[in-house]
Design an enzyme around this catalytic site. Structure first.
Site, PDB file in Angstrom:
ATOM      1  N   HIS A 159       0.869  -1.213  -0.084  1.00  0.00           N
ATOM      2  CA  HIS A 159       0.134  -0.070   0.014  1.00  0.00           C
ATOM      3  C   HIS A 159       1.030   1.296   0.083  1.00  0.00           C
ATOM      4  CE1 HIS A 159      -3.736  -1.998   0.643  1.00  0.00           C
ATOM      5  NE2 HIS A 159      -3.103  -3.133   1.391  1.00  0.00           N
ATOM      6  N   ASP A 362       3.868   9.296  -1.417  1.00  0.00           N
ATOM      7  CA  ASP A 362       2.542   8.188  -0.990  1.00  0.00           C
ATOM      8  C   ASP A 362       2.265   7.134  -1.859  1.00  0.00           C
ATOM      9  OD1 ASP A 362       0.690   8.129   0.957  1.00  0.00           O
ATOM     10  OD2 ASP A 362      -0.150  10.044   1.038  1.00  0.00           O
TER      11      ASP A 362
END
Length: 462
Positions: A159, A362
């Site tokens: 993730h 991110d």
């Protein structure tokens, strides 16, 4: 729900977090719940730390699927979770090797926990069960399962971003990373940029070879590394935002509301965001709108030094900005570092004129997608999105910024605040289509279908 036609066995999901009670709406936890509700199976996660950790699983819930926890000692929580996972892997994978805190014994704790999880899976997994490992906490589990002789289909989804070939050299166990990846059948990453980084690292590994069809082979195993950008429960979140009560913020009439919602983390670019807002305020002309920037950043991982530092930096910056620009009837920056209920956040998204999603690194950043889903289609707000968010690969209709370029960032704020309705609608329509079509259900189906079908094709090649 995930397509089950290619999966005769159960689905076994492993994640660090697991709900001990009701499953919250939205996010990764909700996605796993939905996948397991459709497929049936077992969800394994970490128990709360205790003085001693034994082998095996403890069942904590059952229904359409089972939930169970593996034990974690207090010492292991410090070494495996706070240490190696969050003080080595997290900063490294977020391109901050300068923040690594390499402590003796932390990797051994990480390895011990990964082996315990693998043993627990090995005792309960049937030969046809599909094993889906979530995130950086369990990079070694598949390798340990292969050492036990398991031939199950195993997938990993990461993730967070993937480190580049230069940064990864700061990892003491860098030589082991290719073997960790190769133990899976499918390694799922958020973006094509991440896939490129992973491929470059494997190209430097003498035992790894890329095949003509894009698969990799290493030590007799064939595996693939692919991009699966995660989505959200767009329809459900839109409904939550539409019925959310209006929060009274006591803003001046027609005052634009700028909103940031992030977990307090050095990867989120919060200090850079504050600096850009400061520069924007310094260039306001007489009669310009007096915006209020509301930054919500709940504290996390307070035991990690880097998080204590970023909290102090933000508090200093917030005080300086308000001291320089506030008036008797106007507070430009409101900084909240406590948890705010998800329904309230949804209502704030819908009300905000501009959302700032500007991380320095991110994996995806689902705040960007939640903001889009929450908007009033007739009068949507503007999304300002960092080039360094994984979401930027998909969400090109956002106002894209470089958070390191303070001046251009400040100009983007001014542009977003002044953007006419027609342009806002045009950008929003494109973003909304992406968010609703490639939602959390699309992500789950796409990954599991690929993992299921890849297994059959790879078995013929081994």
């Amino acid at each position: 729900m995930a397509d089950q036609s290619d999966r005769p066995g159960r689905l076994i999901v492993v994640s660090n977090r697991i709900p001990k009670g009701d499953v919250p709406a939205g996010g990764l936890v909700f996605a796993i719940h939905e996948a397991l509700s459709g497929a049936g199976g077992l969800w394994i996660g970490a128990a709360d730390p205790t003085p001693r950790a034994d082998d095996g699983l403890t069942r904590i819930g059952s229904g359409t699927y089972d939930r169970a926890t593996f034990a974690l000692s207090e010492k292991e929580h410090h070494g495996y979770y706070l240490g190696y996972a969050n003080s080595v892997l997290w900063p490294l994978f977020h391109h901050r090797p300068d923040l690594l805190q390499i402590e003796e014994g932390d990797f051994e704790s990480y390895a011990v926990v990964n082996r315990r999880v693998a043993r627990a899976i090995g005792k309960v997994a049937g030969p046809d069960d599909l094993i889906w490992i979530q995130d950086y906490h369990f990079l070694m589990v598949a390798q340990e399962l292969r050492a036990q002789g398991l031939t199950n289909r195993i997938g990993l989804f990461l993730h967070i971003p993937f480190p580049n070939p230069t940064d990864v050299m700061a990892l003491p166990q860098v030589a082991a990373l290719p073997a960790w990846l190769a133990a899976h059948d499918v390694v799922g990453l958020q973006t094509m940029r991440d896939v490129t980084s992973a491929n470059e690292i494997l190209r430097h590994d003498r035992q790894s070879q890329m095949l003509n069809d894009g698969y990799w082979t290493r030590a007799g195993r064939v595996f693939s590394i692919l991009s699966f950008p995660i989505g959200i429960d767009a329809r459900g979140f839109a409904e939550t935002a539409a019925r959310a009560p209006r929060v009274e913020l006591q803003l001046a009439p027609d005052a634009p509301l700028l909103l940031g919602v992030d977990r307090l983390d050095y990867s989120k670019g919060l200090v850079h965001r504050f600096e850009a807002f400061d520069e924007y305020l310094g260039t306001r002309r007489p009669g310009d709108p007096r915006p209020t920037f509301l930054q919500i950043a709940p504290v996390s991982r307070e035991d990690v030094t880097a998080y204590q530092d970023i909290r102090e930096d933000l508090e200093r910056a917030a005080g300086s900005i308000n001291g320089a620009h506030a008036d008797l009837d106007w507070t430009p920056l409101r900084y909240v570092r406590r948890h705010i209920d998800r329904d309230v956040i949804a209502g704030l998204y819908r009300r905000a004129d501009v959302a700032l999603v500007t991380p320095l690194a991110d994996g995806m950043n689902l705040v960007a997608k939640e903001f889009v889903a929450a908007q009033d289609d007739n009068n949507p707000g503007v999304l300002i999105l960092s080039h360094f968010a994984g979401a930027a690969e998909q969400m090109k209709a956002a106002v894209l910024v470089n958070p390191f370029d303070t001046h251009s960032f400040a100009q983007a704020l001014d542009r977003a605040i002044r953007m006419p309705l027609e342009e806002r609608r045009q950008r929003h329509d494109e973003l909304r289509k992406l968010v609703f079509e490639k939602d959390i259900d699309w992500w789950t189906q796409t990954f599991l279908r690929r993992l299921s079908r890849t297994e059959r094709s790879l078995l013929r090649r081994r």
